[in-house]
Design a protein around this motif. Structure first.
Motif, PDB file in Angstrom:
ATOM      1  N   MET A  82       0.855  -1.193   0.000  1.00  0.00           N
ATOM      2  CA  MET A  82       0.000   0.000   0.000  1.00  0.00           C
ATOM      3  C   MET A  82       0.886   1.237   0.000  1.00  0.00           C
ATOM      4  O   MET A  82       1.624   1.471   0.976  1.00  0.00           O
ATOM      5  CB  MET A  82      -0.917  -0.012   1.225  1.00  0.00           C
ATOM      6  CG  MET A  82      -1.732  -1.286   1.352  1.00  0.00           C
ATOM      7  SD  MET A  82      -3.045  -1.194   2.603  1.00  0.00           S
ATOM      8  CE  MET A  82      -2.104  -0.931   4.096  1.00  0.00           C
ATOM      9  N   ASN A  83       0.818   1.991  -1.080  1.00  0.00           N
ATOM     10  CA  ASN A  83       1.606   3.218  -1.217  1.00  0.00           C
ATOM     11  C   ASN A  83       0.686   4.433  -1.276  1.00  0.00           C
ATOM     12  O   ASN A  83      -0.526   4.296  -1.484  1.00  0.00           O
ATOM     13  CB  ASN A  83       2.455   3.155  -2.484  1.00  0.00           C
ATOM     14  CG  ASN A  83       3.458   2.026  -2.469  1.00  0.00           C
ATOM     15  OD1 ASN A  83       3.957   1.629  -1.411  1.00  0.00           O
ATOM     16  ND2 ASN A  83       3.763   1.489  -3.643  1.00  0.00           N
ATOM     17  N   SER A  84       1.261   5.610  -1.101  1.00  0.00           N
ATOM     18  CA  SER A  84       0.501   6.861  -1.173  1.00  0.00           C
ATOM     19  C   SER A  84      -0.747   6.792  -0.306  1.00  0.00           C
ATOM     20  O   SER A  84      -1.848   7.147  -0.744  1.00  0.00           O
ATOM     21  CB  SER A  84       0.131   7.166  -2.627  1.00  0.00           C
ATOM     22  OG  SER A  84       1.286   7.245  -3.444  1.00  0.00           O
ATOM     23  N   LEU A  85      -0.567   6.334   0.909  1.00  0.00           N
ATOM     24  CA  LEU A  85      -1.709   6.116   1.797  1.00  0.00           C
ATOM     25  C   LEU A  85      -2.396   7.411   2.172  1.00  0.00           C
ATOM     26  O   LEU A  85      -1.761   8.473   2.300  1.00  0.00           O
ATOM     27  CB  LEU A  85      -1.258   5.363   3.037  1.00  0.00           C
ATOM     28  CG  LEU A  85      -1.035   3.859   2.801  1.00  0.00           C
ATOM     29  CD1 LEU A  85      -0.196   3.248   3.911  1.00  0.00           C
ATOM     30  CD2 LEU A  85      -2.370   3.141   2.691  1.00  0.00           C
ATOM     31  N   ARG A  86      -3.692   7.301   2.342  1.00  0.00           N
ATOM     32  CA  ARG A  86      -4.561   8.437   2.675  1.00  0.00           C
ATOM     33  C   ARG A  86      -5.281   8.154   3.982  1.00  0.00           C
ATOM     34  O   ARG A  86      -5.473   6.975   4.335  1.00  0.00           O
ATOM     35  CB  ARG A  86      -5.583   8.636   1.559  1.00  0.00           C
ATOM     36  CG  ARG A  86      -4.987   8.811   0.167  1.00  0.00           C
ATOM     37  CD  ARG A  86      -6.058   8.676  -0.899  1.00  0.00           C
ATOM     38  NE  ARG A  86      -5.526   8.837  -2.250  1.00  0.00           N
ATOM     39  CZ  ARG A  86      -6.210   8.563  -3.349  1.00  0.00           C
ATOM     40  NH1 ARG A  86      -7.463   8.139  -3.267  1.00  0.00           N
ATOM     41  NH2 ARG A  86      -5.652   8.736  -4.533  1.00  0.00           N
TER      42      ARG A  86
END
Length: 123
Positions: A82-86
């Motif tokens: 999971m990248n660029s998590l929000r």
């Protein structure tokens, strides 16, 4: 004993990354369709990603381009990178298996579940 165990959750800042692991014991994941699901407080469980026996994958629109599901057959493990998590990705994440429905994000098709791992995205 047939078991799925998730790990890798934690607290991360927005824009950060986590890699979730789903390790199987008592059976071989090669023969199963695997799904990752998540449930945020007060919300219904949501299908996030799935992977087929042949390696084909699917993702919910909200994570496309940010999350990647993949298998490590030697470790009998499926990962969710999971990248660029929000902040809206904050949830308990579960992995699950089934054999008959293909790569689907419908949780009702899965019949074996892990206990979940918490991922929190916050500054």
């Amino acid at each position: 004993q047939v078991q799925l165990v998730e790990s890798g959750g934690g607290l991360v800042q927005p824009g950060g990354s986590l890699r979730l692991s789903c390790v199987a014991s008592g059976f071989t994941l090669d023969y199963y369709f695997i799904g990752w699901f998540r449930q945020a407080p007060g919300k219904e469980r949501e299908g996030v990603s799935c992977i087929s026996r042949d390696g084909s994958t699917d993702y919910v629109d909200s994570v496309k381009g940010r999350f990647t599901i993949f298998r490590d057959k030697a470790k009998n493990t499926v990962y969710l990178q999971m990248n660029s998590l929000r902040p809206e990705d904050t949830a308990i994440y579960y992995c699950a298996t089934q054999t008959g429905w293909g790569c689907t994000l419908r949780s009702g098709r899965y019949n074996h579940w892990g206990q979940g791992t918490q991922a929190t995205v916050s500054s």
